[in-house]
Design an enzyme around this catalytic site. Structure first.
Site, PDB file in Angstrom:
ATOM      1  N   GLN A  34      -4.988  -2.127   9.863  1.00 26.03           N
ATOM      2  CA  GLN A  34      -4.667  -3.378   9.167  1.00 26.03           C
ATOM      3  C   GLN A  34      -5.023  -4.568  10.058  1.00 26.03           C
ATOM      4  OE1 GLN A  34      -3.251  -3.391   5.923  1.00 26.03           O
ATOM      5  NE2 GLN A  34      -3.601  -5.601   5.968  1.00 26.03           N
ATOM      6  N   ASP A  71     -11.537   1.923   3.724  1.00 25.14           N
ATOM      7  CA  ASP A  71     -11.710   0.470   3.567  1.00 25.14           C
ATOM      8  C   ASP A  71     -13.196   0.113   3.471  1.00 25.14           C
ATOM      9  OD1 ASP A  71      -9.540  -1.179   3.255  1.00 25.14           O
ATOM     10  OD2 ASP A  71      -9.087  -1.342   5.383  1.00 25.14           O
ATOM     11  N   LYS A 100       0.844  -1.202   0.000  1.00 24.61           N
ATOM     12  CA  LYS A 100       0.000   0.000   0.000  1.00 24.61           C
ATOM     13  C   LYS A 100       0.879   1.252   0.000  1.00 24.61           C
ATOM     14  CE  LYS A 100      -3.630  -2.616   2.219  1.00 24.61           C
ATOM     15  NZ  LYS A 100      -4.263  -3.091   3.439  1.00 24.61           N
TER      16      LYS A 100
END
Ligand code: NDP
Length: 289
Positions: free
Chosen positions: A95, A118, A51
């Site tokens: 995460q 997300d 990312k």
């Protein structure tokens, strides 16, 4: 057989996002993505590095906040709050997986909805069900983008989704319904998986079980989307599909690696750019076309 090449598609999108970020910088807006990790899960670190590389490639700011294994829920939430309140931060992701003592669902729901790139917050999940999503989970969004890029219209297809997680199975099933597919969702309690998969025009498999789906599960000419990422003992990355076994039977397939994974990262970039655009009251069409 058509290979649905996520690496190539995400490269094309990277060029679009790079131009969007350049245009945004001209109006003094630099999208910024913040990724929070807790502990030292090696697989998570690989994903965060991907990312970071992509964010830097498109020219946005990136901050990786690493918290220790012993971090409490309150400390994690205080860190999320800090970036919720930071006007320079466009998007925040935590995460997963988190260490067992922490609640992933509380972490998801702590992120400000306008920075939830997300798309996991229950508010954004609700908007997805309502067909009004602003931020969608990136993996499902990436799958639909890849199918569209290959002129595959799912309308009217019998689609089978294997897996019902909040981040992949559930949202892709909902999005496929919005795209007019007829959707069946299977999971570990499904009685006869082959009964469903053998009649499917499109299968999305997201279970995390290396090579489980072989040619005996599918009909001739199906489209196979392999979301699974599994590391074998020899270090090789493979999907949930036995690629070699199915490749002569499918109409189209995503490889692992190089299929859904790069699309997920690309969509994260897109949603961070969109977040920055919305937070500054700009028009997304001017920047993303
Ligand atoms: P979860 O573990 O949260 O969910 C797995 C799902 O698969 C569950 O719904 C489970 O059923 C179901 N399942 C497990 N075994 C079987 C089986 N034998 N038959 C039918 N259903 C089964 O996983 P995620 O959704 O988070 O991830 C799935 C996979 O996708 C993983 O390999 C992960 O690494 C990968 N992934 C890849 C991404 C990418 O960008 N390529 C992004 C996100 C994930 P039940 O609900 O009954 O337990």
């Amino acid at each position: 057989m058509e290979i649905l090449d996520g690496r190539q598609r995400s490269q094309e999108l990277t060029e679009l996002y790079t131009q969007a970020v350049e245009k945004l910088k001209k109006v003094s807006v630099t999208p910024k993505l913040v990724v929070i990790t807790v502990g030292e899960d090696p697989a998570s670190f690989v994903y965060v590095r991907q990312k970071k590389r992509r964010a830097e490639a498109v020219g946005m700011d990136f901050e990786w906040v690493t918290l220790g294994d012993e971090t409490s829920q309150e400390e994690l939430e205080a860190t999320i709050d800090k970036f919720n309140d930071d006007s320079k931060t466009s998007g925040i992701i935590v995460q997963f997986p988190l260490p067992n003592h922490l609640s992933e669902s509380r972490a998801m729901d702590r992120i400000a909805i306008e920075k939830d790139v997300d798309g996991f917050h229950y508010y954004n999940a609700g908007l997805l069900v309502a067909g009004k999503a602003e931020f969608k989970p990136c993996t499902p969004k990436g799958i639909l983008n890849l199918l569209e890029a290959h002129d595959i219209d799912v309308a009217g297809m019998d689609a089978v989704v294997i897996g019902r997680s909040q981040i992949v199975g559930m949202p892709i099933a909902i999005d496929l319904i919005h795209h007019n597919a007829t959707v069946t969702v299977c999971h570990s309690r499904t009685k006869d998986l082959k009964f469903h998969t053998q009649r499917a025009d499109l299968i999305v498999v997201a279970i995390g079980n290396a090579h489980m789906l072989d040619a005996s599960y599918i009909k001739e000419g199906t489209i196979l989307i392999d979301v699974g990422i599994n590391r074998l003992d020899d270090g090789k990355l493979v999907g949930d599909v036995d690629y070699e076994d199915v490749k002569d039977k499918v109409k189209a397939i995503t490889p692992v690696p190089g299929g859904v994974g790069p699309m997920t990262v690309a969509m994260l970039m897109e949603q961070t750019i969109l977040a920055a655009i919305r937070q500054h009251g700009l028009d997304s069409r001017e920047f993303l076309g």
